[in-house]
Design an enzyme around this catalytic site. Structure first.
Site, PDB file in Angstrom:
ATOM      1  N   ASP A  79       0.844  -1.183   0.000  1.00 52.35           N
ATOM      2  CA  ASP A  79       0.000   0.000   0.000  1.00 52.35           C
ATOM      3  C   ASP A  79       0.891   1.249   0.000  1.00 52.35           C
ATOM      4  O   ASP A  79       1.753   1.385  -0.871  1.00 52.35           O
ATOM      5  CB  ASP A  79      -0.956  -0.066   1.199  1.00 52.35           C
ATOM      6  CG  ASP A  79      -1.999   1.023   1.215  1.00 52.35           C
ATOM      7  OD1 ASP A  79      -2.952   0.938   0.416  1.00 52.35           O
ATOM      8  OD2 ASP A  79      -1.880   1.963   2.033  1.00 52.35           O
TER       9      ASP A  79
ATOM     10  N   TYR B 240     -12.679   7.770  -1.499  1.00 59.39           N
ATOM     11  CA  TYR B 240     -12.078   7.935  -0.174  1.00 59.39           C
ATOM     12  C   TYR B 240     -10.872   8.869  -0.175  1.00 59.39           C
ATOM     13  O   TYR B 240     -10.703   9.665   0.761  1.00 59.39           O
ATOM     14  CB  TYR B 240     -11.727   6.567   0.422  1.00 59.39           C
ATOM     15  CG  TYR B 240     -10.497   5.887  -0.133  1.00 59.39           C
ATOM     16  CD1 TYR B 240      -9.323   5.823   0.598  1.00 59.39           C
ATOM     17  CD2 TYR B 240     -10.514   5.282  -1.402  1.00 59.39           C
ATOM     18  CE1 TYR B 240      -8.192   5.198   0.106  1.00 59.39           C
ATOM     19  CE2 TYR B 240      -9.395   4.652  -1.890  1.00 59.39           C
ATOM     20  CZ  TYR B 240      -8.236   4.608  -1.150  1.00 59.39           C
ATOM     21  OH  TYR B 240      -7.116   3.994  -1.647  1.00 59.39           O
TER      22      TYR B 240
ATOM     23  N   TYR C 211      -1.995  11.094   1.995  1.00 58.66           N
ATOM     24  CA  TYR C 211      -2.914  11.348   0.891  1.00 58.66           C
ATOM     25  C   TYR C 211      -2.982  12.837   0.563  1.00 58.66           C
ATOM     26  O   TYR C 211      -3.168  13.212  -0.600  1.00 58.66           O
ATOM     27  CB  TYR C 211      -4.314  10.841   1.261  1.00 58.66           C
ATOM     28  CG  TYR C 211      -4.391   9.357   1.484  1.00 58.66           C
ATOM     29  CD1 TYR C 211      -4.634   8.482   0.424  1.00 58.66           C
ATOM     30  CD2 TYR C 211      -4.228   8.814   2.762  1.00 58.66           C
ATOM     31  CE1 TYR C 211      -4.713   7.117   0.632  1.00 58.66           C
ATOM     32  CE2 TYR C 211      -4.305   7.454   2.971  1.00 58.66           C
ATOM     33  CZ  TYR C 211      -4.541   6.603   1.908  1.00 58.66           C
ATOM     34  OH  TYR C 211      -4.612   5.245   2.112  1.00 58.66           O
TER      35      TYR C 211
ATOM     36  N   HIS D 112      -6.986  -6.657  -0.841  1.00 63.45           N
ATOM     37  CA  HIS D 112      -5.927  -5.652  -0.733  1.00 63.45           C
ATOM     38  C   HIS D 112      -4.897  -5.959   0.341  1.00 63.45           C
ATOM     39  O   HIS D 112      -3.699  -5.756   0.133  1.00 63.45           O
ATOM     40  CB  HIS D 112      -6.552  -4.281  -0.460  1.00 63.45           C
ATOM     41  CG  HIS D 112      -5.558  -3.169  -0.371  1.00 63.45           C
ATOM     42  ND1 HIS D 112      -4.806  -2.754  -1.457  1.00 63.45           N
ATOM     43  CD2 HIS D 112      -5.174  -2.385   0.666  1.00 63.45           C
ATOM     44  CE1 HIS D 112      -4.017  -1.762  -1.085  1.00 63.45           C
ATOM     45  NE2 HIS D 112      -4.215  -1.520   0.196  1.00 63.45           N
TER      46      HIS D 112
END
Length: 352
Positions: free
Chosen positions: A137, A186, A266, A331
């Protein structure tokens, strides 16, 4: 920009033993609730202006394990046992903003140059000139950037779930995500500082972690009422590979630190795009193994499968081995299939 790391005198040892399987999550001893069971050592080191928590086990060539969101060093507990038993020194930090590592308040302090700088300083502290790097990730994104910016520090890398994303000079990341997925996607919802943190607080830390960690859908992740983000929060059953003890450990750390540090990764997407302009069209020049689940939402992002299987990824990663696509896996691949992932990592890095 990144500062050049000072040269180190020592080299990694080359010896290794035969592969040993990891133990399942439910058998992981918990010492005082700190997750340090089965001989995993924990310490704090000063790196790049912050204090970083590091979990370690084993001796031999060093393997650096980098977690994603909403994870911690703990996501690698299975691989730490297996790789350490196979003759490796395994190092799994809490990345900047996560767990027991410091979380600076400035959003810009979470740029990829800061994160990679942390790891270069960590390698110096550990006395390692080169390491094997494994990421999942966001940890995979960090591993790609470490390999791109400082290939001299990486013997080989394994990427789980997150494929290399070449910089597109004509399109900022957030502009693209909004155009494809909309405002409820998201990552887009994460952008306004403080707002999503307030929503998470209403649902509770443990519920939010269960919501993310149990996601097993190839479709995009949205934060909307029809996706279950409604009060009273619905019950979320756990899969066989994720225990209540695991959720308890994650919750104990996120309740202490909050989610802001993790969400700032992010929030730096466009900043990273700006800072990495000099590396447009850059190639990854280290040996790479890429592994993904066929139910992973990242594998089903528009254009990703063609990029992986029709030569695009190989163009940017010339030393790439053939990609491994694991059937029926979502995931959180390193937790869902811990022994298989440990074997894939071992079988790849033992070649070097």
């Amino acid at each position: 920009m990144l500062r050049c790391a000072r040269a180190l005198c020592s080299r990694l040892p080359r010896g290794r033993r035969a592969f040993a399987s990891s133990s399942p999550s439910t058998q992981l001893p918990m010492d005082g609730g700190d997750g340090a069971g089965d001989g995993i050592a924990h310490r704090t080191v000063a790196v790049n202006g912050i204090n970083m928590h590091v979990a370690e086990k084993g001796e031999g060539p060093a393997v650096l394990l980098l977690h994603g969101f909403p994870e911690l060093w703990y996501t690698w507990r299975h691989q730490m046992h297996g790789l350490a038993a196979s003759g490796y020194r395994v190092v799994a930090p809490d990345l900047r903003g996560f767990g027991d590592t410091d979380a600076p308040t400035d959003t810009a302090a979470y740029s990829m140059l800061h994160i990679v700088g942390d790891l270069i300083a960590l390698l110096n502290t550990l006395g390692q000139d080169q390491v094997f790097v494994v990421g999942h990730d966001w940890g995979s994104m960090v591993a790609w950037n470490l390999s791109m910016l400082r290939p001299d520090k990486v013997k080989a890398m394994v990427s789980l779930s997150q494929v290399f994303t070449p910089r597109n000079p004509m399109r900022k990341p957030l502009q693209y995500l909004k155009s494809v997925f909309g405002d409820d996607y998201y990552i887009v919802r994460f952008q306004e500082p403080g707002k999503i943190e307030e929503e998470f607080a209403r649902f509770g830390t443990a519920w939010v972690l269960r919501k993310f960690l149990t996601y097993h859908n190839p479709g995009p992740f949205y934060i909307t009422k029809d996706q279950g983000w409604v009060l009273p929060a619905p019950e979320i059953p756990l899969p066989s590979w994720l225990s209540e003890a695991d959720i308890k450990y994650y919750t104990s750390k996120y309740e202490k630190t909050g989610f802001t540090g993790a969400l700032n990764y992010y929030r730096c997407l466009d900043l990273n795009w700006e800072l990495t302009a000099p590396w447009t069209e850059a190639r990854i020049k280290v040996p790479v193994k890429f592994i993904v689940g066929d139910q992973d939402l990242t594998y089903h992002s528009p254009g990703t499968q063609d990029f992986i299987h029709k030569g695009g990824l190989k163009k940017y990663v010339p030393l790439l081995e053939e990609a491994v696509v694991m059937e029926g896996v979502g995931h959180f691949i390193n937790e869902e299939k811990p022994d298989e992932i440990t074997k894939h990592i071992y079988n790849f890095i033992k070649k070097f």
